[in-house]
Scaffold this motif. Structure first.
Motif, PDB file in Angstrom:
ATOM      1  N   ARG A   1       6.907 -11.695  -9.197  1.00 53.31           N
ATOM      2  CA  ARG A   1       6.034 -10.587  -8.621  1.00 53.31           C
ATOM      3  C   ARG A   1       6.695  -9.833  -7.436  1.00 53.31           C
ATOM      4  NH1 ARG A   1       0.729 -12.923  -6.080  1.00 53.31           N
ATOM      5  NH2 ARG A   1       0.116 -10.649  -6.053  1.00 53.31           N
ATOM      6  N   THR A   2       7.689 -10.428  -6.606  1.00 53.59           N
ATOM      7  CA  THR A   2       8.471  -9.857  -5.480  1.00 53.59           C
ATOM      8  C   THR A   2       9.198  -8.814  -6.170  1.00 53.59           C
ATOM      9  OG1 THR A   2       8.289 -11.907  -4.173  1.00 53.59           O
ATOM     10  CG2 THR A   2       9.874 -10.239  -3.888  1.00 53.59           C
ATOM     11  N   LEU A   3      10.133  -9.324  -7.315  1.00 51.84           N
ATOM     12  CA  LEU A   3      11.198  -8.403  -7.888  1.00 51.84           C
ATOM     13  C   LEU A   3      10.242  -7.077  -8.687  1.00 51.84           C
ATOM     14  CD1 LEU A   3      13.572 -10.977  -9.259  1.00 51.84           C
ATOM     15  CD2 LEU A   3      13.894  -9.542  -7.313  1.00 51.84           C
ATOM     16  N   ALA A   4       9.330  -7.469  -9.235  1.00 51.14           N
ATOM     17  CA  ALA A   4       8.515  -6.507 -10.238  1.00 51.14           C
ATOM     18  C   ALA A   4       7.974  -5.442  -9.114  1.00 51.14           C
ATOM     19  CB  ALA A   4       7.391  -7.028 -10.829  1.00 51.14           C
ATOM     20  N   GLU A   5       7.457  -5.855  -7.925  1.00 50.25           N
ATOM     21  CA  GLU A   5       7.061  -4.934  -7.010  1.00 50.25           C
ATOM     22  C   GLU A   5       8.068  -4.081  -6.316  1.00 50.25           C
ATOM     23  OE1 GLU A   5       4.045  -3.271  -4.138  1.00 50.25           O
ATOM     24  OE2 GLU A   5       4.232  -3.742  -6.108  1.00 50.25           O
ATOM     25  N   LEU A   6       9.554  -4.660  -6.198  1.00 51.29           N
ATOM     26  CA  LEU A   6      10.291  -3.741  -5.585  1.00 51.29           C
ATOM     27  C   LEU A   6      10.727  -2.753  -6.847  1.00 51.29           C
ATOM     28  CD1 LEU A   6      12.388  -6.383  -3.764  1.00 51.29           C
ATOM     29  CD2 LEU A   6      11.503  -4.428  -2.635  1.00 51.29           C
ATOM     30  N   ALA A   7      10.752  -3.186  -7.956  1.00 53.02           N
ATOM     31  CA  ALA A   7      10.892  -2.382  -9.204  1.00 53.02           C
ATOM     32  C   ALA A   7      10.020  -0.980  -9.058  1.00 53.02           C
ATOM     33  CB  ALA A   7      10.974  -2.765 -10.429  1.00 53.02           C
ATOM     34  N   ARG A   8       8.799  -1.275  -8.686  1.00 53.89           N
ATOM     35  CA  ARG A   8       7.610  -0.440  -8.543  1.00 53.89           C
ATOM     36  C   ARG A   8       7.920   0.678  -7.424  1.00 53.89           C
ATOM     37  NH1 ARG A   8       3.221   1.060  -6.000  1.00 53.89           N
ATOM     38  NH2 ARG A   8       3.261  -0.859  -4.335  1.00 53.89           N
ATOM     39  N   LEU A   9       8.431   0.232  -6.375  1.00 53.65           N
ATOM     40  CA  LEU A   9       8.307   0.799  -5.156  1.00 53.65           C
ATOM     41  C   LEU A   9       9.620   1.643  -5.029  1.00 53.65           C
ATOM     42  CD1 LEU A   9       7.146  -1.895  -2.693  1.00 53.65           C
ATOM     43  CD2 LEU A   9       5.901   0.054  -3.202  1.00 53.65           C
ATOM     44  N   LEU A  10      10.596   1.337  -5.653  1.00 50.53           N
ATOM     45  CA  LEU A  10      11.871   2.123  -5.487  1.00 50.53           C
ATOM     46  C   LEU A  10      11.818   3.348  -6.685  1.00 50.53           C
ATOM     47  CD1 LEU A  10      14.568  -0.639  -5.301  1.00 50.53           C
ATOM     48  CD2 LEU A  10      14.147   1.067  -3.726  1.00 50.53           C
ATOM     49  N   ARG A  11      12.229   4.397  -6.238  1.00 52.73           N
ATOM     50  CA  ARG A  11      12.273   5.470  -7.166  1.00 52.73           C
ATOM     51  C   ARG A  11      13.655   5.396  -8.220  1.00 52.73           C
ATOM     52  NH1 ARG A  11      17.354   7.885  -6.290  1.00 52.73           N
ATOM     53  NH2 ARG A  11      18.231   7.833  -4.227  1.00 52.73           N
ATOM     54  N   PRO A  12      13.539   6.096  -9.189  1.00 50.09           N
ATOM     55  CA  PRO A  12      14.561   5.977 -10.271  1.00 50.09           C
ATOM     56  C   PRO A  12      15.765   6.237  -9.767  1.00 50.09           C
ATOM     57  CG  PRO A  12      12.878   7.035 -11.207  1.00 50.09           C
ATOM     58  CD  PRO A  12      12.381   6.929  -9.791  1.00 50.09           C
ATOM     59  N   GLY A  13      16.780   5.467  -9.697  1.00 47.81           N
ATOM     60  CA  GLY A  13      18.139   5.688  -9.257  1.00 47.81           C
ATOM     61  C   GLY A  13      18.120   4.997  -7.713  1.00 47.81           C
ATOM     62  N   GLY A  14      17.054   4.520  -7.177  1.00 48.46           N
ATOM     63  CA  GLY A  14      16.646   3.737  -6.083  1.00 48.46           C
ATOM     64  C   GLY A  14      17.791   2.447  -6.114  1.00 48.46           C
ATOM     65  N   VAL A  15      18.067   2.067  -4.891  1.00 44.99           N
ATOM     66  CA  VAL A  15      19.084   0.888  -4.607  1.00 44.99           C
ATOM     67  C   VAL A  15      18.496  -0.477  -3.856  1.00 44.99           C
ATOM     68  CG1 VAL A  15      21.144   0.134  -3.277  1.00 44.99           C
ATOM     69  CG2 VAL A  15      21.071   2.483  -4.196  1.00 44.99           C
TER      70      VAL A  15
ATOM     71  N   PRO B   1       0.703  -1.228  -0.011  1.00 44.53           N
ATOM     72  CA  PRO B   1      -0.234   0.054   0.084  1.00 44.53           C
ATOM     73  C   PRO B   1       0.872   1.261   0.006  1.00 44.53           C
ATOM     74  CG  PRO B   1       0.226  -0.862   2.315  1.00 44.53           C
ATOM     75  CD  PRO B   1       0.782  -1.649   1.139  1.00 44.53           C
ATOM     76  N   TYR B   2       1.865   1.339  -0.835  1.00 42.66           N
ATOM     77  CA  TYR B   2       2.649   2.457  -1.042  1.00 42.66           C
ATOM     78  C   TYR B   2       2.745   2.921  -2.604  1.00 42.66           C
ATOM     79  CZ  TYR B   2       4.453   0.552   3.194  1.00 42.66           C
ATOM     80  OH  TYR B   2       4.340  -0.094   4.718  1.00 42.66           O
ATOM     81  N   PRO B   3       2.887   4.414  -2.703  1.00 39.54           N
ATOM     82  CA  PRO B   3       2.811   4.750  -4.113  1.00 39.54           C
ATOM     83  C   PRO B   3       4.163   4.439  -4.895  1.00 39.54           C
ATOM     84  CG  PRO B   3       3.361   6.517  -2.759  1.00 39.54           C
ATOM     85  CD  PRO B   3       2.929   5.231  -1.966  1.00 39.54           C
ATOM     86  N   ASP B   4       4.074   4.104  -6.140  1.00 33.39           N
ATOM     87  CA  ASP B   4       5.304   4.341  -7.058  1.00 33.39           C
ATOM     88  C   ASP B   4       6.529   4.958  -6.619  1.00 33.39           C
ATOM     89  OD1 ASP B   4       3.502   2.519  -8.209  1.00 33.39           O
ATOM     90  OD2 ASP B   4       3.764   3.562 -10.330  1.00 33.39           O
ATOM     91  N   GLY B   5       7.740   4.606  -6.447  1.00 34.43           N
ATOM     92  CA  GLY B   5       8.715   5.311  -6.196  1.00 34.43           C
ATOM     93  C   GLY B   5       8.827   5.832  -4.889  1.00 34.43           C
ATOM     94  N   ALA B   6       8.189   4.978  -3.936  1.00 37.53           N
ATOM     95  CA  ALA B   6       7.974   5.504  -2.389  1.00 37.53           C
ATOM     96  C   ALA B   6       9.046   5.514  -1.708  1.00 37.53           C
ATOM     97  CB  ALA B   6       6.860   4.791  -1.814  1.00 37.53           C
ATOM     98  N   PHE B   7      10.506   4.526  -2.052  1.00 43.08           N
ATOM     99  CA  PHE B   7      11.444   4.366  -1.332  1.00 43.08           C
ATOM    100  C   PHE B   7      12.873   4.673  -2.101  1.00 43.08           C
ATOM    101  CE2 PHE B   7       8.056   1.787   0.591  1.00 43.08           C
ATOM    102  CZ  PHE B   7       8.323   2.111   1.890  1.00 43.08           C
ATOM    103  N   ASP B   8      13.760   5.076  -1.263  1.00 41.34           N
ATOM    104  CA  ASP B   8      15.083   5.334  -1.877  1.00 41.34           C
ATOM    105  C   ASP B   8      15.983   3.884  -2.168  1.00 41.34           C
ATOM    106  OD1 ASP B   8      14.611   8.070  -1.939  1.00 41.34           O
ATOM    107  OD2 ASP B   8      14.941   7.886   0.188  1.00 41.34           O
ATOM    108  N   ALA B   9      15.794   2.938  -1.193  1.00 39.71           N
ATOM    109  CA  ALA B   9      16.464   1.737  -0.988  1.00 39.71           C
ATOM    110  C   ALA B   9      15.292   0.466  -0.482  1.00 39.71           C
ATOM    111  CB  ALA B   9      17.682   1.978  -0.167  1.00 39.71           C
ATOM    112  N   ALA B  10      15.919  -0.619  -0.994  1.00 36.74           N
ATOM    113  CA  ALA B  10      15.309  -2.011  -0.454  1.00 36.74           C
ATOM    114  C   ALA B  10      16.086  -2.973   0.100  1.00 36.74           C
ATOM    115  CB  ALA B  10      14.086  -2.281  -1.430  1.00 36.74           C
ATOM    116  N   LEU B  11      15.983  -3.574   1.098  1.00 41.11           N
ATOM    117  CA  LEU B  11      16.756  -4.860   1.322  1.00 41.11           C
ATOM    118  C   LEU B  11      15.644  -5.920   0.961  1.00 41.11           C
ATOM    119  CD1 LEU B  11      18.446  -2.759   3.076  1.00 41.11           C
ATOM    120  CD2 LEU B  11      18.422  -4.503   4.715  1.00 41.11           C
TER     121      LEU B  11
END
Length: 220
Positions: free
Chosen positions: A118-132, A92-102
């Motif tokens: 699905r897991t990897l695609a969701e992380l791609a959605r949640l990370l901002r461009p340039g996110g880690v 329940p977070y918008p696209d690009g909501a995070f700078d980094a993810a573990l």
């Protein structure tokens, strides 16, 4: 095929009692992620690494997990941490909501191809461009003991590298080439890669693979 409902039950019962051992390389993370970054601990379990990050000075860390039992355990063991139970993606977070993810020893707990994608695609959605994305998991092992475990699972496993441990848990070791291919298809570029020995939750030692990848600007 692995029964998804059986996997869910495992992580709400037996699996929720495990002590996780996959270690964080704080120095590696610090090279790419500042202390004030918005960090998502995806598959946080009982908040072990979420708590460690907070103790090391990362002040905006949130953990999410799909096991209600593990999140309840984490809230009891680490009061005050931002730990959230989410039944399944999308989060329940918008696209690009995070700078980094573990993503720490999470894919090994997600044996199905579709669920890993699905897991990897969701992380791609949640990370901002340039996110880690700091991904640490267990690649396919070369010793005969592990190869025998993989072979034993062939009659029912979807993918080679899947295996079952004595308490009923089903896990999967990753094909590194396939993992890099998936990340590339989602717009990630691997910036750094390492291997080192780590303990497992069933008392073994394996070689792990650590990947630090940046999300490119062109991913939709």
């Amino acid at each position: 095929m692995t029964d998804p409902e059986r996997l869910r039950r495992y992580w709400e019962t037996t699996g929720a009692g495990h002590t996780f051992t996959h270690p964080l390389d704080a120095g590696l993370l610090a090279r790419y992620v500042s202390p004030d970054a918005r960090v998502l601990d995806y598959g946080c379990g009982y908040g072990r690494l979420t708590a460690r990050l907070a103790a090391l000075g990362w002040s905006r860390v949130r953990g999410v997990d799909f096991s209600a039992a593990l999140v309840a355990r984490g809230r009891a063991e680490h009061p005050g941490l931002a730990l959230e139970h989410v039944a399944e993606p999308p989060l329940p977070y918008p696209d690009g909501a995070f700078d980094a993810a573990l993503l720490f020893a999470v894919l090994t707990c997600v044996p199905g191809e579709r669920d890993q994608d699905r897991t990897l695609a969701e992380l791609a959605r949640l990370l901002r461009p340039g996110g880690v994305l700091y991904l640490s998991d267990v690649p396919l092992q070369d010793d005969e003991e592990h190869r025998a475990r993989y072979r034993a699972a062939r009659p029912w496993a979807e993918v080679y590298g899947t295996f079952r441990i004595p308490d009923g848990g089903v896990f999967r070791h990753q094909d590194p080439a396939r993992l890099r291919e998936r990340l590339g298809a989602l717009g990630f570029e691997v910036a750094e890669e390492h291997r080192d020995p780590v303990p497992t939750l069933d008392g073994r030692t394996v070689t792990r693979l650590q990947l630090v990848a940046r999300r490119g600007p062109d991913h939709p």
